[in-house]
Scaffold this active site. Structure first.
Site, PDB file in Angstrom:
ATOM      1  N   CYS A   1       0.839  -1.198   0.000  1.00 17.39           N
ATOM      2  CA  CYS A   1       0.000   0.000   0.000  1.00 17.39           C
ATOM      3  C   CYS A   1       0.881   1.258   0.000  1.00 17.39           C
ATOM      4  O   CYS A   1       1.558   1.537  -0.965  1.00 17.39           O
ATOM      5  CB  CYS A   1      -0.957  -0.016   1.180  1.00 17.39           C
ATOM      6  SG  CYS A   1      -1.992  -1.492   1.292  1.00 17.39           S
TER       7      CYS A   1
ATOM      8  N   ASP B   1     -10.115  -2.868  -6.363  1.00 18.74           N
ATOM      9  CA  ASP B   1      -9.171  -1.957  -5.723  1.00 18.74           C
ATOM     10  C   ASP B   1      -9.341  -0.558  -6.316  1.00 18.74           C
ATOM     11  O   ASP B   1      -8.902  -0.284  -7.426  1.00 18.74           O
ATOM     12  CB  ASP B   1      -7.744  -2.459  -5.939  1.00 18.74           C
ATOM     13  CG  ASP B   1      -6.713  -1.705  -5.108  1.00 18.74           C
ATOM     14  OD1 ASP B   1      -7.039  -0.632  -4.586  1.00 18.74           O
ATOM     15  OD2 ASP B   1      -5.576  -2.212  -4.992  1.00 18.74           O
TER      16      ASP B   1
ATOM     17  N   HIS C   1      -8.241  -4.414  -1.959  1.00 20.88           N
ATOM     18  CA  HIS C   1      -7.040  -3.689  -1.560  1.00 20.88           C
ATOM     19  C   HIS C   1      -6.623  -4.108  -0.149  1.00 20.88           C
ATOM     20  O   HIS C   1      -7.430  -4.151   0.764  1.00 20.88           O
ATOM     21  CB  HIS C   1      -7.328  -2.186  -1.590  1.00 20.88           C
ATOM     22  CG  HIS C   1      -6.120  -1.350  -1.310  1.00 20.88           C
ATOM     23  ND1 HIS C   1      -5.206  -1.016  -2.284  1.00 20.88           N
ATOM     24  CD2 HIS C   1      -5.670  -0.786  -0.160  1.00 20.88           C
ATOM     25  CE1 HIS C   1      -4.241  -0.277  -1.751  1.00 20.88           C
ATOM     26  NE2 HIS C   1      -4.503  -0.118  -0.462  1.00 20.88           N
TER      27      HIS C   1
END
Length: 251
Positions: free
Chosen positions: A141, A186, A218
């Protein structure tokens, strides 16, 4: 942009069970880091992995992930990129990510590239001091941006999962192999961003790999619900993608 800025989905997930085996250290007497050391018989000489985490920072799941890399022979260091100001798991609705990025929780602790870049540079230097001659980096991330940004500072091989706010020019500037694990659903790294990233990676002429995992969201590579068979499989396969990538290209 090759991927979008962080949002609430960057905090959603499940706390994983287990007892971390590593230790907490201070880099440059200020930066908290978690060190996972491989057993002597499995250690890969002169090689280390810099783990750049999601916005939750140095926490249970990132420690267990580092331990898993160490079990594969890689000295692994998870670095606090947030100066003691991470975001909590499953942050409540309404959290202002833009405000947190620009100023931090207390208003004077920003998490911009100007603040994070020096932390990454110091972490790379610390790995050198630990004896690493070859450095790979994983970024989940938030951390993915800083894997991509810091090939110039000594990262030789990179792996990222569900990356957030990577700029196209940053991706175009990589100087070594890069692998990506992507989620089917995502909003931070949607299909159009993924396809654009593939175009940029092809233009770099560097080795690259993009794996897309079905029925995932995600954050799946770090914060998935391991009681769900599909999520557990995807998380484990993303980890194996990273390990296989490093086994082939690093050192």
């Amino acid at each position: 942009m090759a991927s979008n800025p962080p949002a609430r989905c960057c905090t959603l997930g499940t706390l994983h069970e287990g007892e971390p085996k590593g230790k907490i250290i201070k880099i440059d007497n200020t930066i908290e880091a978690y060190v996972a050391t491989p057993a002597e018989k499995t250690a890969r000489e002169d090689v280390a992995i810099l783990y750049l985490p999601d916005v939750i920072g140095v926490w249970q799941n990132s420690k267990l992930m580092a331990d898993a890399f160490a079990e594969r022979g890689y000295l692994t260091v998870v670095v606090d990129l947030f100066n003691g100001d991470p975001v909590s798991l499953n942050r409540v609705e309404g959290f202002d990510f833009a405000q947190w990025l620009a100023h931090g929780t207390g208003g004077d602790n920003p998490h911009t590239k100007e603040a994070v870049d020096p932390i990454v540079v110091k972490a790379i230097a610390a790995l050198r001091d630990m004896g690493a001659k070859h450095i790979g980096a994983v970024g989940y991330c938030f951390g993915a941006k800083y894997v991509v940004r810091h090939y110039k500072d000594g990262i030789e091989v990179g792996y990222v999962a569900h990356p957030s706010f990577v700029d196209e020019d940053e991706l175009a500037a990589i100087t070594g192999p890069l692998a990506i694990s992507a989620a089917e659903t995502d909003s931070i790294f949607p299909a159009e961003k993924r396809h654009r990233s593939e175009e940029i990676l092809a233009e770099t002429k560097q080795p690259y790999q993009v794996n897309l995992f079905s029925n995932t969201n995600h954050g799946f590579a770090v914060r998935s619900d391991l009681s769900d068979k599909q999520q557990k499989f995807a998380k484990e396969q993303a980890f194996l993608q990273a390990v296989t990538w490093f086994d082939h290209y690093l050192g």
